[in-house]
Design an enzyme around this catalytic site. Structure first.
Site, PDB file in Angstrom:
ATOM      1  N   HIS A   9      37.307  40.036  44.247  1.00  0.00           N
ATOM      2  CA  HIS A   9      37.708  40.176  45.642  1.00  0.00           C
ATOM      3  C   HIS A   9      39.059  40.874  45.723  1.00  0.00           C
ATOM      4  O   HIS A   9      39.761  41.005  44.719  1.00  0.00           O
ATOM      5  CB  HIS A   9      37.794  38.806  46.328  1.00  0.00           C
ATOM      6  CG  HIS A   9      38.649  37.817  45.597  1.00  0.00           C
ATOM      7  ND1 HIS A   9      38.159  37.046  44.551  1.00  0.00           N
ATOM      8  CD2 HIS A   9      39.951  37.465  45.732  1.00  0.00           C
ATOM      9  CE1 HIS A   9      39.118  36.268  44.093  1.00  0.00           C
ATOM     10  NE2 HIS A   9      40.224  36.500  44.785  1.00  0.00           N
ATOM     11  N   ARG A  88      42.294  39.130  31.302  1.00  0.00           N
ATOM     12  CA  ARG A  88      41.729  37.847  31.717  1.00  0.00           C
ATOM     13  C   ARG A  88      41.064  38.092  33.060  1.00  0.00           C
ATOM     14  O   ARG A  88      41.684  38.576  33.994  1.00  0.00           O
ATOM     15  CB  ARG A  88      42.828  36.791  31.816  1.00  0.00           C
ATOM     16  CG  ARG A  88      42.307  35.391  32.188  1.00  0.00           C
ATOM     17  CD  ARG A  88      42.462  35.133  33.665  1.00  0.00           C
ATOM     18  NE  ARG A  88      42.160  33.759  34.048  1.00  0.00           N
ATOM     19  CZ  ARG A  88      42.120  33.318  35.299  1.00  0.00           C
ATOM     20  NH1 ARG A  88      42.364  34.154  36.305  1.00  0.00           N
ATOM     21  NH2 ARG A  88      41.845  32.074  35.570  1.00  0.00           N
ATOM     22  N   ASP A  90      39.324  37.032  36.397  1.00  0.00           N
ATOM     23  CA  ASP A  90      39.275  35.942  37.367  1.00  0.00           C
ATOM     24  C   ASP A  90      37.903  35.847  38.030  1.00  0.00           C
ATOM     25  O   ASP A  90      37.257  36.856  38.289  1.00  0.00           O
ATOM     26  CB  ASP A  90      40.366  36.188  38.425  1.00  0.00           C
ATOM     27  CG  ASP A  90      40.614  34.990  39.301  1.00  0.00           C
ATOM     28  OD1 ASP A  90      41.014  33.943  38.757  1.00  0.00           O
ATOM     29  OD2 ASP A  90      40.409  35.091  40.518  1.00  0.00           O
ATOM     30  N   GLU A 119      37.005  33.908  33.083  1.00  0.00           N
ATOM     31  CA  GLU A 119      37.193  32.579  33.676  1.00  0.00           C
ATOM     32  C   GLU A 119      35.832  32.057  34.122  1.00  0.00           C
ATOM     33  O   GLU A 119      35.316  32.404  35.175  1.00  0.00           O
ATOM     34  CB  GLU A 119      38.141  32.636  34.880  1.00  0.00           C
ATOM     35  CG  GLU A 119      38.407  31.240  35.456  1.00  0.00           C
ATOM     36  CD  GLU A 119      38.852  31.250  36.909  1.00  0.00           C
ATOM     37  OE1 GLU A 119      39.410  30.226  37.353  1.00  0.00           O
ATOM     38  OE2 GLU A 119      38.627  32.253  37.611  1.00  0.00           O
ATOM     39  N   HIS A 185      47.223  27.369  35.945  1.00  0.00           N
ATOM     40  CA  HIS A 185      47.730  27.469  37.308  1.00  0.00           C
ATOM     41  C   HIS A 185      46.759  26.882  38.332  1.00  0.00           C
ATOM     42  O   HIS A 185      47.104  26.750  39.503  1.00  0.00           O
ATOM     43  CB  HIS A 185      48.012  28.936  37.652  1.00  0.00           C
ATOM     44  CG  HIS A 185      46.790  29.800  37.606  1.00  0.00           C
ATOM     45  ND1 HIS A 185      46.165  30.136  36.425  1.00  0.00           N
ATOM     46  CD2 HIS A 185      46.069  30.373  38.590  1.00  0.00           C
ATOM     47  CE1 HIS A 185      45.112  30.885  36.694  1.00  0.00           C
ATOM     48  NE2 HIS A 185      45.023  31.050  38.004  1.00  0.00           N
ATOM     49  N   ASP A 186      45.557  26.518  37.881  1.00  0.00           N
ATOM     50  CA  ASP A 186      44.549  25.951  38.778  1.00  0.00           C
ATOM     51  C   ASP A 186      44.410  24.434  38.635  1.00  0.00           C
ATOM     52  O   ASP A 186      43.577  23.829  39.311  1.00  0.00           O
ATOM     53  CB  ASP A 186      43.181  26.592  38.504  1.00  0.00           C
ATOM     54  CG  ASP A 186      43.114  28.044  38.953  1.00  0.00           C
ATOM     55  OD1 ASP A 186      43.693  28.358  40.011  1.00  0.00           O
ATOM     56  OD2 ASP A 186      42.494  28.860  38.252  1.00  0.00           O
ATOM     57  N   ASP A 230      48.315  22.731  42.897  1.00  0.00           N
ATOM     58  CA  ASP A 230      49.016  23.863  43.492  1.00  0.00           C
ATOM     59  C   ASP A 230      49.704  23.425  44.807  1.00  0.00           C
ATOM     60  O   ASP A 230      49.076  22.799  45.654  1.00  0.00           O
ATOM     61  CB  ASP A 230      47.978  24.953  43.775  1.00  0.00           C
ATOM     62  CG  ASP A 230      48.585  26.260  44.223  1.00  0.00           C
ATOM     63  OD1 ASP A 230      49.808  26.401  44.180  1.00  0.00           O
ATOM     64  OD2 ASP A 230      47.795  27.147  44.615  1.00  0.00           O
ATOM     65  N   ARG A 234      52.576  25.281  39.591  1.00  0.00           N
ATOM     66  CA  ARG A 234      53.033  26.665  39.440  1.00  0.00           C
ATOM     67  C   ARG A 234      54.551  26.798  39.574  1.00  0.00           C
ATOM     68  O   ARG A 234      55.059  27.906  39.742  1.00  0.00           O
ATOM     69  CB  ARG A 234      52.360  27.558  40.485  1.00  0.00           C
ATOM     70  CG  ARG A 234      50.836  27.504  40.455  1.00  0.00           C
ATOM     71  CD  ARG A 234      50.219  28.545  41.365  1.00  0.00           C
ATOM     72  NE  ARG A 234      48.769  28.390  41.460  1.00  0.00           N
ATOM     73  CZ  ARG A 234      47.940  29.358  41.830  1.00  0.00           C
ATOM     74  NH1 ARG A 234      48.409  30.544  42.137  1.00  0.00           N
ATOM     75  NH2 ARG A 234      46.646  29.138  41.906  1.00  0.00           N
TER      76      ARG A 234
END
Length: 342
Positions: A9, A88, A90, A119, A185-186, A230, A234
């Site tokens: 996206h 990487r 996403d 991912e 980060h997730d 989050d 982060r």
């Protein structure tokens, strides 16, 4: 250096998307996205596909040749101009397989050893056939390890069964390069998942660094950063050493030095679970002329362990002391025993 690519996206300010917003069906970019009808927005309703139901993240149509060419140009640019080491990818499971096959051909033709990491949060064999990714973020490993060590809601038997399923889901050469992480980060910070108990995290690191695959450290976890979901996970790195957990930091450094020193510690050692004592996690790693046995006591009570005959008078490479037939292991402690074949 590995860059994070979001080829599923775009952002709301992406010029082609803004062009569609402005010109609607007359835009030359209208087929770059999954548009149901015009206008794109009707009050609180959007008429285009998005990622995570977020209007600010319109989903790209990666079946469109122009989109493919645009994204593949991006993939090539950073390798050709800056010689990056990997990508990487996403939300990789929401992009069609044909595009990823073209992506691999493109980047590998420029730099054959560029690392392609996807991912994927579930079983990933469709992407690991040799024509798409080199590895995936091994969240199945992550969840099993966190349940056992951090949350302590899993038994030794259940943990072994979960990890055995993961290992048997893929060929050995795929397992050897699996991207094994404990947090990202997730997800909440791993020390926070351990309820702030550093000793749980140390045992997690012992297992992560000795399990088959590539261990990944999320920045700051090695010095005890905490944080929930989050944006807590982060927050900025803490560079002031007086505010860092240096004991944890040097613990991690010592584990890494052992990985470098012993072949069986690393990813290519043959892994096997062993059952030495109730509620104690035990496993061996065998490679070249040596075998290591890892014994981890997750509980807070002392455990008495009878060692196999072939590990009688073995060297504990963590404490640098020899252990006879019997091992006494206090709560939240571990041993790493070495047996040489020569």
């Amino acid at each position: 250096v590995m860059l994070d690519a979001v080829f599923n996206h775009s952002g709301y300010g992406f010029k082609p998307f803004q062009d569609v917003l402005e010109k609607e069906e007359h835009s030359t970019y209208k087929d770059w996205f999954h548009i149901k009808k015009f206008p794109l927005q009707e009050e609180n309703k959007v008429n285009y596909r998005t990622f995570g139901f977020e209007p600010i993240m319109p989903k790209l149509n990666t079946e469109n040749k122009e989109v493919q060419n645009y994204l593949l140009h991006v993939a090539k640019y950073w390798i050709e101009e800056f010689n990056i080491d990997g990508w990487r990818l996403d939300v990789a499971n929401e992009v069609d397989h044909h595009f990823w096959r073209e992506f691999r051909k493109t980047v590998k033709s420029i730099k054959p050893d560029v690392y392609i990491l996807g991912e994927i949060w579930h079983d990933s064999m469709p992407w690991l056939q040799g024509d798409q990714f080199d590895a995936v973020m091994n969240y199945r490993f992550t969840n099993a390890a966190l349940d056992f060590f951090a949350k302590q809601i899993s038994t030794v038997e259940k943990f072994q069964n979960e990890l055995t399923k993961v290992m048997q889901s893929y060929p050995q050469h795929v397992n050897e390069v699996a991207f094994n992480l404990l947090g990202s980060h997730d997800t909440p910070r791993v020390l926070t998942m351990c309820q702030g108990e550093t000793q749980r995290l140390k045992l997690l690191y012992v297992f992560q660094f000795s399990f088959t695959g590539t261990p990944c450290i999320y920045y700051g976890d090695e010095i005890g950063l905490t944080g929930g979901d989050d944006p807590g996970c982060r927050k900025c790195m803490e560079w002031d050493s007086t505010k860092q957990d240096l004991d944890l930091f040097f613990f991690v450094k010592k584990l890494l030095s052992l990985r470098k020193k012993y072949a069986s510690f690393r990813s290519y050692g043959e892994f096997a679970f062993k059952n030495l004592a109730k509620d104690v996690l035990s496993y061996t790693k065998t490679a070249e002329s040596e075998e290591l046995m890892f014994i981890i006591n997750r509980s807070n009570v002392k455990k008495e362990i009878q060692l196999p005959d072939n590990f009688n008078h073995a060297l504990d490479i963590w404490t640098n002391q020899y252990v006879s037939k019997h091992l006494s292991l206090k709560g939240h402690d571990f041993a790493i025993l070495l047996k040489n074949f020569k």
